[in-house]
Motif scaffolding. Structure first.
Motif, PDB file in Angstrom:
ATOM      1  N   LEU A 174      87.310  35.231  50.305  1.00 39.06           N
ATOM      2  CA  LEU A 174      86.824  35.998  49.159  1.00 39.06           C
ATOM      3  C   LEU A 174      86.995  37.506  49.392  1.00 39.06           C
ATOM      4  CD1 LEU A 174      85.223  36.073  46.448  1.00 39.06           C
ATOM      5  CD2 LEU A 174      83.147  36.141  47.800  1.00 39.06           C
ATOM      6  N   LYS A 197      95.788  46.256  45.946  1.00 39.05           N
ATOM      7  CA  LYS A 197      97.178  45.794  45.762  1.00 39.05           C
ATOM      8  C   LYS A 197      98.055  46.240  46.945  1.00 39.05           C
ATOM      9  CE  LYS A 197      96.889  44.926  40.890  1.00 39.05           C
ATOM     10  NZ  LYS A 197      95.491  45.177  40.596  1.00 39.05           N
ATOM     11  N   VAL A 203      92.349  28.956  38.202  1.00 35.88           N
ATOM     12  CA  VAL A 203      93.795  28.791  38.418  1.00 35.88           C
ATOM     13  C   VAL A 203      94.546  28.811  37.082  1.00 35.88           C
ATOM     14  CG1 VAL A 203      95.577  27.223  39.291  1.00 35.88           C
ATOM     15  CG2 VAL A 203      93.509  27.601  40.625  1.00 35.88           C
ATOM     16  N   LEU A 212      98.509  34.724  47.086  1.00 39.07           N
ATOM     17  CA  LEU A 212      98.834  33.309  46.848  1.00 39.07           C
ATOM     18  C   LEU A 212      98.686  32.480  48.126  1.00 39.07           C
ATOM     19  CD1 LEU A 212     101.815  33.555  44.326  1.00 39.07           C
ATOM     20  CD2 LEU A 212      99.474  32.830  43.864  1.00 39.07           C
ATOM     21  N   VAL A 236      90.774  38.443  49.374  1.00 34.31           N
ATOM     22  CA  VAL A 236      91.431  38.356  48.062  1.00 34.31           C
ATOM     23  C   VAL A 236      90.937  39.470  47.142  1.00 34.31           C
ATOM     24  CG1 VAL A 236      91.672  36.954  45.978  1.00 34.31           C
ATOM     25  CG2 VAL A 236      91.948  35.888  48.189  1.00 34.31           C
ATOM     26  N   MET A 292     100.649  40.139  45.921  1.00 32.26           N
ATOM     27  CA  MET A 292     100.485  38.847  45.241  1.00 32.26           C
ATOM     28  C   MET A 292     100.907  37.700  46.161  1.00 32.26           C
ATOM     29  SD  MET A 292      99.513  37.029  42.761  1.00 32.26           S
ATOM     30  CE  MET A 292      99.120  38.041  41.363  1.00 32.26           C
ATOM     31  N   TRP A 316     104.137  40.625  38.485  1.00 28.50           N
ATOM     32  CA  TRP A 316     103.213  40.501  39.629  1.00 28.50           C
ATOM     33  C   TRP A 316     103.816  39.629  40.723  1.00 28.50           C
ATOM     34  CZ3 TRP A 316     100.124  44.219  39.481  1.00 28.50           C
ATOM     35  CH2 TRP A 316      99.258  44.515  38.437  1.00 28.50           C
ATOM     36  N   PHE A 329      83.510  29.794  43.564  1.00 24.24           N
ATOM     37  CA  PHE A 329      82.918  30.159  44.849  1.00 24.24           C
ATOM     38  C   PHE A 329      81.458  29.735  44.951  1.00 24.24           C
ATOM     39  CE2 PHE A 329      86.720  32.433  45.714  1.00 24.24           C
ATOM     40  CZ  PHE A 329      86.783  32.454  47.090  1.00 24.24           C
ATOM     41  N   ALA A 377      94.770  32.256  35.870  1.00 23.81           N
ATOM     42  CA  ALA A 377      95.702  33.010  36.722  1.00 23.81           C
ATOM     43  C   ALA A 377      97.139  32.738  36.282  1.00 23.81           C
ATOM     44  CB  ALA A 377      95.505  32.615  38.176  1.00 23.81           C
TER      45      ALA A 377
HETATM   46  C1  HEM Z   1      95.814  30.709  41.491  1.00 23.66           C
HETATM   47  C2  HEM Z   1      95.854  31.783  42.202  1.00 23.66           C
HETATM   48  C3  HEM Z   1      95.616  33.161  41.621  1.00 23.66           C
HETATM   49  C4  HEM Z   1      96.514  33.953  40.957  1.00 23.66           C
HETATM   50  C5  HEM Z   1      97.969  33.627  40.609  1.00 23.66           C
HETATM   51  C6  HEM Z   1      95.828  35.170  40.573  1.00 23.66           C
HETATM   52  C7  HEM Z   1      96.369  36.196  39.861  1.00 23.66           C
HETATM   53  C8  HEM Z   1      95.684  37.306  39.403  1.00 23.66           C
HETATM   54  C9  HEM Z   1      96.234  38.360  38.579  1.00 23.66           C
HETATM   55  C10 HEM Z   1      97.687  38.427  38.101  1.00 23.66           C
HETATM   56  C11 HEM Z   1      95.250  39.239  38.343  1.00 23.66           C
HETATM   57  C12 HEM Z   1      95.339  40.517  37.491  1.00 23.66           C
HETATM   58  C13 HEM Z   1      95.517  41.741  38.354  1.00 23.66           C
HETATM   59  C14 HEM Z   1      95.383  43.008  37.551  1.00 23.66           C
HETATM   60  O1  HEM Z   1      95.443  42.979  36.317  1.00 23.66           O
HETATM   61  O2  HEM Z   1      95.246  44.063  38.166  1.00 23.66           O
HETATM   62  C15 HEM Z   1      94.061  38.766  39.004  1.00 23.66           C
HETATM   63  C16 HEM Z   1      92.861  39.404  38.967  1.00 23.66           C
HETATM   64  C17 HEM Z   1      91.805  39.077  39.769  1.00 23.66           C
HETATM   65  N1  HEM Z   1      91.740  38.010  40.651  1.00 23.66           N
HETATM   66 FE1  HEM Z   1      93.103  36.535  40.821  1.00 23.66          FE
HETATM   67  N2  HEM Z   1      94.532  35.098  41.062  1.00 23.66           N
HETATM   68  C18 HEM Z   1      94.364  33.908  41.715  1.00 23.66           C
HETATM   69  C19 HEM Z   1      93.214  33.472  42.366  1.00 23.66           C
HETATM   70  C20 HEM Z   1      92.132  34.303  42.625  1.00 23.66           C
HETATM   71  C21 HEM Z   1      91.047  33.988  43.516  1.00 23.66           C
HETATM   72  C22 HEM Z   1      90.929  32.711  44.353  1.00 23.66           C
HETATM   73  C23 HEM Z   1      90.191  35.051  43.504  1.00 23.66           C
HETATM   74  C24 HEM Z   1      88.925  35.267  44.289  1.00 23.66           C
HETATM   75  C25 HEM Z   1      88.829  35.057  45.570  1.00 23.66           C
HETATM   76  C26 HEM Z   1      90.701  36.023  42.578  1.00 23.66           C
HETATM   77  C27 HEM Z   1      90.089  37.194  42.249  1.00 23.66           C
HETATM   78  C28 HEM Z   1      90.527  38.064  41.297  1.00 23.66           C
HETATM   79  C29 HEM Z   1      89.779  39.224  40.824  1.00 23.66           C
HETATM   80  C30 HEM Z   1      88.383  39.664  41.310  1.00 23.66           C
HETATM   81  C31 HEM Z   1      90.577  39.859  39.855  1.00 23.66           C
HETATM   82  C32 HEM Z   1      90.263  41.123  39.047  1.00 23.66           C
HETATM   83  C33 HEM Z   1      90.923  42.328  39.702  1.00 23.66           C
HETATM   84  C34 HEM Z   1      90.954  43.575  38.859  1.00 23.66           C
HETATM   85  O3  HEM Z   1      90.692  43.543  37.640  1.00 23.66           O
HETATM   86  O4  HEM Z   1      91.274  44.627  39.397  1.00 23.66           O
HETATM   87  N3  HEM Z   1      91.904  35.524  42.063  1.00 23.66           N
HETATM   88  N4  HEM Z   1      94.354  37.585  39.650  1.00 23.66           N
END
Ligand code: HEM
Length: 195
Positions: free
Chosen positions: A140, A150, A74, A97, A143, A93, A87, A23, A77
């Motif tokens: 931002l 969730k 990515v 996505l 997401v 989710m 998930w 970002f 992720a």
């Molecule tokens: C390729 C696409 C993406 C996938 C498949 C993905 C998937 C995930 C997953 C599975 C988690 C863990 C959730 C948890 O443990 O509670 C996560 C956490 C997170 N993602 Fe992504 N994500 C992606 C892209 C993004 C993008 C673009 C952002 C920001 C705009 C983002 C921001 C975050 C943040 C801030 C967390 C931490 C949330 C927490 O700990 O509660 N993600 N993501």
């Protein structure tokens, strides 16, 4: 393949680092595009020097910050989804996505704009680019709210307050830029004569 239990947390930590870098790169890139486009109003020798400098900065920013940030976010992720495939069956989710797909399209679009600027073919004005730069802010906010809330995504007053604040900030930035443009257009003659 069994993963050590802390792998998930490693993926998540690095995912967040990647997202922050990605970002930062996207925001700064479009800001550079704005300066680049506005350099067209300068006198020819100065204009050329500024444009060359902006081209160099844009290319380095994309290659060293923005794209590596995207790859890290990515790939981590994907690691998170492999570690916890459940998930993928949750609706938050799916929404996330879809927004990430929009962000990837935005990234590709910025890359294309960079090429057009380099070839002097960019049709976007500074004003339009400023408006474009609000899109990743919106993605931002949405997401981050999706990953935090969730499936309990809030739709009450607090959400609307945040949406209102983001819109207010976006409009204020546009108005401030317009005010600065008008200030620049004020003839210096009038200022120096105190008129
Ligand atoms: C390729 C696409 C993406 C996938 C498949 C993905 C998937 C995930 C997953 C599975 C988690 C863990 C959730 C948890 O443990 O509670 C996560 C956490 C997170 N993602 Fe992504 N994500 C992606 C892209 C993004 C993008 C673009 C952002 C920001 C705009 C983002 C921001 C975050 C943040 C801030 C967390 C931490 C949330 C927490 O700990 O509660 N993600 N993501």
């Amino acid at each position: 393949m069994t993963m050590p239990p802390e792998a998930y947390l490693w993926f998540k930590a690095l995912h967040i680092v990647g997202v922050v870098v990605w970002f930062a790169g996207l925001f700064y890139l479009v800001r550079l595009f704005i300066y680049h486009v506005e350099a067209a109003e300068m006198d020819p020798p100065v204009k050329q020097a500024f444009e060359e400098q902006y081209m160099l900065m844009e290319r380095r920013l994309v290659n060293i910050i923005t794209t590596p940030g995207m790859v890290l976010a990515v790939s981590m992720a994907v690691g998170l989804l492999i570690a916890q495939p459940s998930w993928l069956y949750q609706s938050w989710m799916h929404a996330k996505l879809a927004l990430v797909a929009a962000l990837l399209a935005y990234h590709a679009f910025c890359y294309r704009l960079m090429g057009q600027l380099r070839r002097g073919e960019c049709k976007w004005s500074g004003r339009q680019l400023r408006a474009l730069n609000e899109l990743p802010t919106l993605i931002l906010v949405l997401v981050v709210m999706l990953v935090v809330f969730k499936n309990q995504f809030p739709t009450g007053a607090a959400t609307w307050l945040i949406v209102g604040l983001v819109l207010f900030m976006a409009i204020s930035i546009q108005l401030y830029a317009r005010w600065r443009r008008l200030q620049k257009q004020t003839p210096i003659k009038n200022i120096s004569h105190g008129e």
